[in-house]
Scaffold this motif. Structure first.
Motif, short mmCIF file in Angstrom:
data_model
loop_
_atom_site.label_atom_id
_atom_site.label_comp_id
_atom_site.label_asym_id
_atom_site.label_seq_id
_atom_site.Cartn_x
_atom_site.Cartn_y
_atom_site.Cartn_z
N THR A 97 3.63 6.31 7.24
CA THR A 97 3.35 6.76 5.87
C THR A 97 4.38 6.20 4.89
OG1 THR A 97 2.35 8.78 6.73
CG2 THR A 97 3.03 8.80 4.40
N ARG A 98 5.66 6.22 5.27
CA ARG A 98 6.71 5.71 4.38
C ARG A 98 6.52 4.22 4.07
NH1 ARG A 98 10.72 7.04 7.20
NH2 ARG A 98 11.05 5.03 8.18
N ILE A 99 6.27 3.43 5.11
CA ILE A 99 6.12 1.99 4.89
C ILE A 99 4.83 1.69 4.13
CG2 ILE A 99 5.77 -0.23 6.06
CD1 ILE A 99 7.93 0.67 8.07
N ALA A 100 3.74 2.34 4.48
CA ALA A 100 2.47 2.13 3.76
C ALA A 100 2.61 2.51 2.29
CB ALA A 100 1.34 2.91 4.42
N SER A 101 3.37 3.55 2.02
CA SER A 101 3.56 4.02 0.63
C SER A 101 4.31 3.01 -0.22
CB SER A 101 4.31 5.36 0.62
OG SER A 101 3.54 6.35 1.24
N ARG A 102 5.10 2.16 0.39
CA ARG A 102 5.81 1.11 -0.37
C ARG A 102 4.85 0.04 -0.89
NH1 ARG A 102 11.06 -0.57 0.04
NH2 ARG A 102 10.47 -2.67 0.67
N TYR A 103 3.76 -0.18 -0.17
CA TYR A 103 2.90 -1.34 -0.45
C TYR A 103 1.52 -1.00 -1.00
CZ TYR A 103 6.51 -3.94 1.90
OH TYR A 103 7.72 -4.50 2.22
N LEU A 104 1.05 0.19 -0.77
CA LEU A 104 -0.31 0.54 -1.16
C LEU A 104 -0.31 1.50 -2.35
CD1 LEU A 104 -1.84 1.19 2.37
CD2 LEU A 104 -2.11 -0.84 0.94
N PRO A 105 -1.38 1.48 -3.15
CA PRO A 105 -1.50 2.49 -4.21
C PRO A 105 -1.54 3.89 -3.58
CG PRO A 105 -3.22 0.82 -4.39
CD PRO A 105 -2.51 0.57 -3.10
N PRO A 106 -1.01 4.89 -4.27
CA PRO A 106 -0.95 6.24 -3.70
C PRO A 106 -2.28 6.75 -3.14
CG PRO A 106 0.29 6.16 -5.73
CD PRO A 106 -0.41 4.83 -5.60
N ASP A 107 -3.40 6.42 -3.81
CA ASP A 107 -4.68 6.94 -3.35
C ASP A 107 -5.21 6.21 -2.10
OD1 ASP A 107 -5.15 4.59 -4.78
OD2 ASP A 107 -7.05 5.30 -5.61
N ALA A 108 -4.55 5.14 -1.68
CA ALA A 108 -5.00 4.40 -0.50
C ALA A 108 -4.18 4.71 0.74
CB ALA A 108 -4.95 2.90 -0.79
N VAL A 109 -3.03 5.35 0.59
CA VAL A 109 -2.12 5.56 1.72
C VAL A 109 -2.75 6.42 2.80
CG1 VAL A 109 0.10 6.55 2.43
CG2 VAL A 109 -0.06 5.19 0.32
N GLU A 110 -3.32 7.56 2.44
CA GLU A 110 -3.86 8.47 3.44
C GLU A 110 -4.95 7.79 4.28
OE1 GLU A 110 -6.04 12.81 3.89
OE2 GLU A 110 -5.12 12.28 1.97
N GLY A 111 -5.86 7.07 3.64
CA GLY A 111 -6.92 6.39 4.37
C GLY A 111 -6.38 5.32 5.30
N TYR A 112 -5.37 4.59 4.84
CA TYR A 112 -4.75 3.55 5.67
C TYR A 112 -4.10 4.18 6.89
CZ TYR A 112 -1.67 -0.19 7.19
OH TYR A 112 -1.02 -1.13 7.94
N VAL A 113 -3.35 5.23 6.67
CA VAL A 113 -2.64 5.90 7.77
C VAL A 113 -3.64 6.48 8.76
CG1 VAL A 113 -1.16 7.88 8.33
CG2 VAL A 113 -0.53 6.34 6.46
N GLN A 114 -4.69 7.14 8.27
CA GLN A 114 -5.68 7.73 9.17
C GLN A 114 -6.45 6.67 9.94
OE1 GLN A 114 -8.09 10.35 6.76
NE2 GLN A 114 -6.52 11.92 6.69
N GLY A 115 -6.61 5.49 9.37
CA GLY A 115 -7.33 4.40 10.03
C GLY A 115 -6.49 3.59 10.99
N SER A 116 -5.19 3.87 11.06
CA SER A 116 -4.28 3.13 11.94
C SER A 116 -4.20 3.80 13.31
CB SER A 116 -2.88 3.07 11.32
OG SER A 116 -2.92 2.37 10.10
N ASP A 117 -4.06 2.99 14.33
CA ASP A 117 -3.89 3.51 15.69
C ASP A 117 -2.41 3.69 15.97
OD1 ASP A 117 -3.96 4.23 18.33
OD2 ASP A 117 -5.13 2.50 19.00
N LEU A 118 -1.91 4.85 15.67
CA LEU A 118 -0.49 5.17 15.79
C LEU A 118 0.03 4.97 17.22
CD1 LEU A 118 1.74 6.18 13.88
CD2 LEU A 118 1.19 8.49 14.61
#
Length: 140
Positions: A97-118
């Motif tokens: 979440t921290r790294i994605a938040s540096r690069y993505l617009p705030p409204d895209a972070v949650e979807g990106y994180v949920q779509g990632s295979d942690l």
């Protein structure tokens, strides 16, 4: 002209895409790939990747890597940093979440994180021990 310590660290806190380079095997040139990263002034550099990737395997073998971050619009500026890997751990939800938040617009972070295979991601942490930097001033 080289950047001051404060200027190079401030530059790394900006969300640039880094070019990561690591020693390759089999007589090949170093592997160089773009990565998202995280940095806090005075601290270590962190990035994440698929733990089964060639990049992860080469970093584990070499025990160190380098990163180049640059800005190509005036003024041209870059920071290159190299150092040893001090940890490699499974990526946490917080890391992602921290790294994605540096690069993505705030409204895209949650979807990106949920779509990632942690479960396949590893977070590598590097302690900077060699720095190069420059600001070439106004161009033109």
């Amino acid at each position: 002209m080289p950047l001051s310590v404060a200027a190079r660290e401030a530059f790394l806190t900006e969300p640039h895409i880094a070019s990561l380079a690591v020693e390759a095997d089999d007589g090949r040139a170093p592997l160089t790939v773009p990565v998202w990263y995280d940095y806090v002034p005075g601290g270590d550099i962190r990035f994440l990747t698929d733990g089964d990737s060639r990049k992860a395997q080469l970093i584990a073998k070499a025990g160190r890597f380098s990163m180049l971050v640059q800005r190509v619009s005036p003024t041209y500026r870059y920071v290159s940093v190299e150092g040893p890997v001090i940890s490699s751990e499974p990526t946490t939800l917080e890391d992602l979440t921290r790294i994605a938040s540096r690069y993505l617009p705030p409204d895209a972070v949650e979807g990106y994180v949920q779509g990632s295979d942690l479960h396949v991601l590893m977070t590598f942490t590097m302690r900077p021990d060699h720095w190069l930097s420059a600001d070439l001033g106004a161009l033109g």
